[in-house]
Design a protein around this motif. Structure first.
Motif, short mmCIF file in Angstrom:
data_model
loop_
_atom_site.label_atom_id
_atom_site.label_comp_id
_atom_site.label_asym_id
_atom_site.label_seq_id
_atom_site.Cartn_x
_atom_site.Cartn_y
_atom_site.Cartn_z
N UNK A 47 10.03 -9.07 1.74
CA UNK A 47 10.03 -8.10 2.69
C UNK A 47 9.93 -6.63 1.95
N UNK A 48 10.19 -6.75 0.58
CA UNK A 48 10.33 -5.78 -0.15
C UNK A 48 8.86 -5.53 -0.63
N UNK A 49 7.98 -6.32 -0.54
CA UNK A 49 6.46 -5.96 -0.82
C UNK A 49 5.97 -5.19 0.21
N UNK A 50 6.53 -5.83 1.48
CA UNK A 50 5.89 -5.20 2.73
C UNK A 50 6.38 -3.56 2.95
N UNK A 51 7.73 -3.27 2.54
CA UNK A 51 8.31 -1.99 2.24
C UNK A 51 7.35 -1.07 1.32
N UNK A 52 7.02 -1.61 0.24
CA UNK A 52 6.34 -1.13 -0.83
C UNK A 52 4.78 -0.61 -0.22
N UNK A 53 4.16 -1.68 0.51
CA UNK A 53 2.86 -1.44 0.83
C UNK A 53 2.85 -0.31 2.01
N UNK A 54 3.75 -0.29 2.97
CA UNK A 54 3.64 0.77 4.01
C UNK A 54 3.97 2.06 3.40
N UNK A 109 -4.60 -1.36 2.62
CA UNK A 109 -3.74 -0.34 3.23
C UNK A 109 -3.95 1.04 2.65
N UNK A 110 -4.06 1.09 1.50
CA UNK A 110 -4.22 2.30 0.54
C UNK A 110 -5.59 3.13 0.90
N UNK A 111 -6.58 2.45 1.03
CA UNK A 111 -8.04 2.84 1.60
C UNK A 111 -7.87 3.22 2.89
#
Length: 387
Positions: A47-54, A109-111
């Motif tokens: 979940x920490x990676x999900x938070x980082x990505x968003x 997601x960044x793009x």
């Protein structure tokens, strides 16, 4: 052929931009509920990676909206930014199909959000440029209605495709690319930009002294509101915590989009007939009541009503706020002002989500909703006396 009265003032560019947003939101909202599942269940990301990505994705969009708006004002062009932005977002969605590790999802997601940051302020400025001032609220309301209609259809299409494709998320990503690229084709084929009258040679800067006092006051009030306006993910998690299944949570979210879509156009028209601030005050008040209800009165039965009423708030504030800003600033700085508004409120909304997470974890699940309701009521009162 003369347009019916309700559509009077909506010219070709307004309709083209609205159809473009319709296709894009079908694509975006097809993916919104399943990207977290794809990351955690298929790729095994925590979940920490999900938070980082968003967090990275939304921060990128918020900051870029300010800079793209200023560049658009400097060169006196909107269309290149709009077309490039929608194209980048379409490519970001396609990249998800090829993602086999979470860094690839981060890049996609960044793009996608980079594209949103590039297009949003110039697009809204073009909407304002294209509409007579007496129809400006209607233009923004129609655009938000079409955008949100796509947001209604996207999750429903995703649920249907997951049943038909037996849970194959990658194929949903691929299908979501189709409406995304249709949005780009709509722009290329039908959007025609009219030359803007003057040119600006001012250096790129975001000094508030160059903006009107009403705009600065509205930005201040919007900033206070944004500090409590956390991600809708907290509404979703609150719904799950009181017993709604994932499918019913998605359908409740669709109920919110239905009211948002249905009411954006009439509230936009209303804002053309009365002072726009009263429509926004009404929206802030609805927000406060809904969030207070999520804190104190949420049950599996009331959640459906609360999500539906939540759409009233968005219909009363989203497009109307941008029409309000367009009234306050000169056309030479319109995209800059809208971009600055997007940037400030977007970054503060990220702050609001952090605060909401801390309040949920260390106080109570109801705490972030009470906090947000208080700030919304303060914002509504400030609107009454400062605008």
């Amino acid at each position: 052929m003369k347009k019916p009265g309700i559509f009077k003032g909506l010219n070709k560019n307004i309709i083209v931009l609205s159809v473009t947003s319709f296709f894009t939101d079908i694509s975006s909202e097809m993916l919104y509920p399943i990207i977290p599942i794809f990351l955690t269940s298929v790729l095994g990301a925590p979940m920490s990676i999900l938070g980082l990505i968003e967090g990275v994705a939304e921060s990128t969009a918020s900051v870029l909206k300010a800079f793209s708006g200023r560049f658009s004002d400097l060169i006196r062009k909107r269309q290149p930014f709009i077309t490039l932005g929608y194209f980048l977002s379409a490519m970001g969605k396609l990249m998800l199909f090829f993602a086999y590790a979470w860094p690839a999802v981060l890049l996609a997601r960044f793009i996608d959000r980079f594209g949103k940051g590039v297009r949003a302020s110039p697009r809204d400025a073009m909407l304002a440029d294209s509409a007579d001032i007496k129809y400006r609220g209607k233009a923004f309301g129609f655009h938000r209605a079409m955008d949100t209609l796509g947001a209604c259809l996207g999750p429903l299409l995703a649920v249907y495709l997951l049943m038909v494709l037996k849970g194959n998320l990658r194929h949903v990503f691929l299908i979501a690319f189709i409406p995304a690229i249709l949005s780009v084709a709509t722009l290329v084929l039908f959007l025609k930009e009219k030359p803007l009258i003057s040119r600006s040679s001012a250096p790129i800067r975001f000094n508030l002294k160059y903006f009107s006092t009403p705009f600065k006051r509205f930005l201040f009030i919007s900033s206070i509101f944004a500090m409590g306006n956390s991600s809708d993910a907290f509404l979703i998690m609150r719904s799950k915590s009181i017993g709604l299944s994932v499918t019913f949570v998605i359908l409740a979210y669709v109920a919110y989009n239905i009211s948002y879509s249905a009411l954006s156009f009439p509230f936009g028209i209303l804002s053309d007939k009365i002072n726009r601030k009263w429509v926004i005050i009404g929206g802030y008040t609805v927000f406060a009541l809904v969030y207070l209800s999520f804190a104190l009165f949420a049950t599996p039965a009331t959640i459906w009503v609360l999500f539906f009423v939540y759409g009233f708030y968005m219909a009363m504030t989203d497009g109307v706020s941008k029409a309000f800003i367009s009234d306050m600033v000169a056309s030479d700085s319109r995209a800059t002002a809208i971009g600055l508004y997007y940037c400030v409120t977007g970054l503060l909304a990220l702050f609001a989500s952090v605060i909401a997470g801390l309040l949920w974890t260390y106080a109570a699940p109801s705490a972030p909703f009470i906090y947000a309701a208080i700030l919304a009521l303060i914002s509504a009162i400030l609107c009454v006396f400062l605008l």
